[in-house]
Design an enzyme around this catalytic site. Structure first.
Site, mmCIF file in Angstrom:
data_model
loop_
_atom_site.group_PDB
_atom_site.id
_atom_site.type_symbol
_atom_site.label_atom_id
_atom_site.label_comp_id
_atom_site.label_asym_id
_atom_site.label_seq_id
_atom_site.Cartn_x
_atom_site.Cartn_y
_atom_site.Cartn_z
ATOM 1 N N LYS A 2 50.335 27.983 22.064
ATOM 2 C CA LYS A 2 51.202 28.684 21.102
ATOM 3 C C LYS A 2 50.486 28.567 19.758
ATOM 4 C CE LYS A 2 54.710 30.082 18.520
ATOM 5 N NZ LYS A 2 53.895 30.175 17.270
ATOM 6 N N GLY B 201 50.361 19.541 13.072
ATOM 7 C CA GLY B 201 51.095 20.331 12.090
ATOM 8 C C GLY B 201 51.896 19.441 11.166
ATOM 9 N N GLY B 202 52.986 19.991 10.671
ATOM 10 C CA GLY B 202 53.800 19.262 9.704
ATOM 11 C C GLY B 202 54.886 18.462 10.388
ATOM 12 N N ASP B 203 55.996 18.262 9.644
ATOM 13 C CA ASP B 203 57.024 17.374 10.193
ATOM 14 C C ASP B 203 57.848 18.000 11.312
ATOM 15 O OD1 ASP B 203 58.225 18.979 8.379
ATOM 16 O OD2 ASP B 203 58.723 17.369 6.937
ATOM 17 N N THR B 204 57.549 19.264 11.683
ATOM 18 C CA THR B 204 58.150 19.828 12.904
ATOM 19 C C THR B 204 57.853 18.892 14.061
ATOM 20 O OG1 THR B 204 57.111 21.854 12.086
ATOM 21 C CG2 THR B 204 58.387 22.050 14.120
ATOM 22 N N GLU C 181 49.574 14.999 15.506
ATOM 23 C CA GLU C 181 48.974 14.697 14.217
ATOM 24 C C GLU C 181 49.755 15.467 13.167
ATOM 25 O OE1 GLU C 181 46.171 15.703 11.061
ATOM 26 O OE2 GLU C 181 45.186 16.278 12.939
ATOM 27 N N ARG D 28 38.105 14.111 9.934
ATOM 28 C CA ARG D 28 38.375 13.920 11.370
ATOM 29 C C ARG D 28 37.071 13.727 12.144
ATOM 30 N NH1 ARG D 28 39.605 18.808 14.770
ATOM 31 N NH2 ARG D 28 39.430 19.771 12.728
ATOM 32 N N GLU E 173 52.875 15.470 0.068
ATOM 33 C CA GLU E 173 51.609 16.103 0.424
ATOM 34 C C GLU E 173 51.621 17.534 -0.097
ATOM 35 O OE1 GLU E 173 51.520 16.507 4.678
ATOM 36 O OE2 GLU E 173 49.344 16.522 4.745
ATOM 37 N N CYS F 156 44.812 18.001 6.654
ATOM 38 C CA CYS F 156 45.589 16.764 6.809
ATOM 39 C C CYS F 156 44.810 15.604 6.237
ATOM 40 C CB CYS F 156 45.858 16.460 8.279
ATOM 41 S SG CYS F 156 46.312 17.861 9.235
ATOM 42 N N ASN G 189 45.656 25.635 9.690
ATOM 43 C CA ASN G 189 44.411 25.377 8.941
ATOM 44 C C ASN G 189 43.156 25.338 9.811
ATOM 45 O OD1 ASN G 189 45.058 22.909 10.047
ATOM 46 N ND2 ASN G 189 44.751 21.738 8.180
ATOM 47 N N ARG H 276 31.604 24.781 15.222
ATOM 48 C CA ARG H 276 32.080 23.424 15.552
ATOM 49 C C ARG H 276 32.939 23.453 16.824
ATOM 50 N NH1 ARG H 276 36.059 20.070 11.345
ATOM 51 N NH2 ARG H 276 36.442 18.263 12.646
HETATM 52 O O1 G3P Z 1 44.133 19.173 8.927
HETATM 53 C C1 G3P Z 1 43.624 18.965 10.167
HETATM 54 C C2 G3P Z 1 42.804 17.719 10.300
HETATM 55 O O2 G3P Z 1 42.572 17.468 11.636
HETATM 56 C C3 G3P Z 1 41.578 17.701 9.428
HETATM 57 O O3 G3P Z 1 40.368 17.910 10.035
HETATM 58 O O4 G3P Z 1 37.926 18.167 10.066
HETATM 59 O O5 G3P Z 1 39.187 18.788 8.030
HETATM 60 O O6 G3P Z 1 38.942 16.398 8.660
HETATM 61 P P1 G3P Z 1 39.029 17.814 9.145
#
Ligand code: G3P
Length: 478
Positions: free
Chosen positions: A181, A234-237, A253, A440, A380, A287, A158, A105
């Protein structure tokens, strides 16, 4: 320390002067599997300096040449599919087949970006002045899109490869340089991906990858005056970053609590299949995972039964064996998930399966009759635990969805398209999926979160546009 993976800067693989490393713990064995360099702030300074210089030249490189290099990198990335996927298995316990899918992908995303970039960036605008009151036709305005400069990309654990290239490729096609990073878990997969860009022959300094502890270089990077744009997932960072970052474009995001609303007329088999796929794929560590099911009470028993029979078929075990449910990324993550489960237990949720955990491995769990006073109704878990809340009207479902601090995606299952559209309009989320789980992709679709779920919109075209600025030249006639 020959076994410590080097970081990438100035077109070379380098050792950090810190002499320190960051261990990457395999979530399955819970033992150190890889080590990466713990870069210092001085090294970050140097990286950003070279990145700045490289970007100036890159911006002058013809667009078609930039695209050509990206296509080359995409092809190499696909050739390196297996070793990179293997890193994902070891570093983040992603099931073997999903790990391969992530890399493929990613190659497709890079190619698509190159194609989209030559079109989106290949045209500008021409405006004339006499459309605005009081003006004669004496001004001609030419606009084009110019790069921002140095883009800092921070992907999450992830999708260490896919959510890295979804930032790198748009940045590069638009004429920016990249400082990556990577997350600690997934850093070696990311380094290997960067190696593919290295092999493609990008100019030195244009792409850098610094590894290290967030506490040492995290804030230093995000607050660095040399950075012109941050793309973070990422998270709430992310919320903390947005408060500290300078006056630069941010793309963020930051997770979600995606609700799945099931109406009485829904195809319950379809809904159940999507709940299991949406809630439990990669053990719920997405997410966009389904994070709360809001089902009409009249069909709830049937739905829960259908979901349970599918949950019973999920395989649980090692990512190498391509099990559906694999260990969650860290022990602290497993502890957090357990905390949510225990809170729900204490407050009287119905356990559809027995709670079971070994190390970081948590068996899939559906919690029925969850109520708003339970933490899991709002938080979450990022794990294979899914709450079901029974509702008596669609409005009740919409209300729960909108009461969340998050607003990433949501979904609704019904056979009535009119109801589906009304509910979609009422849900305060960046996307609503009708009759499918949130996701996504496809990766050129716009992807955005409202409220605490993020800033800006991703997706290939939006990311390219976001990583540019409009530049105007006005020709003034006498
Ligand atoms: O957790 C990341 C987010 O962008 C999910 O992507 O492809 O699993 O819907 P996807």
């Amino acid at each position: 320390d020959g076994d410590v993976y080097k970081y990438y800067a100035d077109g070379r693989w380098q050792k950090s002067a810190s002499g320190k490393f960051v261990p990457i713990i395999n979530p399955t064995t819970r033992k150190t599997h890889f080590k990466v360099q713990a870069c210092t702030q001085e090294e970050v300074n140097k990286v950003i300096e070279t990145s700045k210089v490289a970007q100036k030249l890159w911006a002058k490189t013809p667009l078609w040449k930039r695209a050509e290099l990206l296509h080359k990198a995409a092809a190499i990335l696909k050739q390196h599919r297996d070793p990179i996927a293997d890193c994902l298995v070891k570093e983040i316990a992603k099931p073997a087949k999903d790990a391969v899918t992530e890399v493929v992908r990613s190659g497709d995303l890079v190619s698509y970006c190159a194609e989209e970039g030559v079109r989106v960036l290949g045209e500008g605008k021409f405006l004339v002045s006499d459309s605005f009151p009081g003006n004669e036709r004496t001004k001609y305005c030419l606009t084009s899109k110019i790069p921002l400069g140095v883009v800092l990309a921070i992907p999450p654990f992830n999708y260490p490869v896919n959510l890295a290239v979804s930032k790198i490729a748009p940045a590069l096609i638009a004429g920016n340089s990249i400082v990556l990073k990577p997350p600690t878990q997934g850093a070696v997969a990311a380094l290997h991906m960067v190696h593919c860009f290295h092999l493609a022959g990008f100019p030195k300094g244009l792409i850098s990858c610094v590894t290290g502890k967030g506490s040492e270089i995290g804030d230093f990077l995000t607050m660095h005056p040399g950075v012109n744009c941050i793309s973070f997932t990422g998270g709430d960072t992310g919320i903390a970053i947005s408060k500290k970052a300078g006056m630069i474009p941010l793309q963020m995001e930051l997770g979600g609590k995606d609700a799945c609303i099931i109406l009485e007329d829904a195809d319950l088999d379809l809904a159940a299949a999507n709940i299991v796929k949406g809630g439990f794929s990669y053990s719920g560590q997405r997410c966009t995972a389904v994070k709360v099911v809001l089902v009409m009470a009249s069909v709830a028993d049937t739905l829960v039964e259908k979901v349970n029979s599918k949950v019973a078929k999920l395989t649980v075990g090692r990512p190498e064996d391509d099990c559906d449910i694999t260990p969650v990324v860290t022990e602290s993550s497993a502890n957090f998930i357990e905390g949510l489960v225990m809170d729900a237990k204490q407050k009287g949720a119905t356990f559809c399966q027995e709670y079971k955990r070994e190390g970081n491995l948590i068996w899939p769990l559906l919690l029925d009759n969850v109520r708003p006073n339970m933490r899991i109704a709002w938080e979450e878990p990022f794990g294979p635990v899914l709450p079901v809340i029974r509702i008596n009207s669609a409005d009740e479902g919409i209300h729960h969805c909108n009461a969340s601090d998050f607003g990433l995606q949501g979904c609704v299952f019904t056979r009535d398209i009119n109801k589906a559209i009304l509910i979609s309009d009422a849900m305060e989320t960046g996307t609503v999926q009708i009759n499918s789980a949130p996701a996504r992709g496809p990766d050129h679709f716009p992807f955005q979160g409202l409220k605490d779920s993020g800033i800006g919109s991703q997706g290939i075209t939006n990311s390219i546009n976001m990583m540019t600025k409009i530049k105007s030249t006005v020709i003034n006639l006498p």
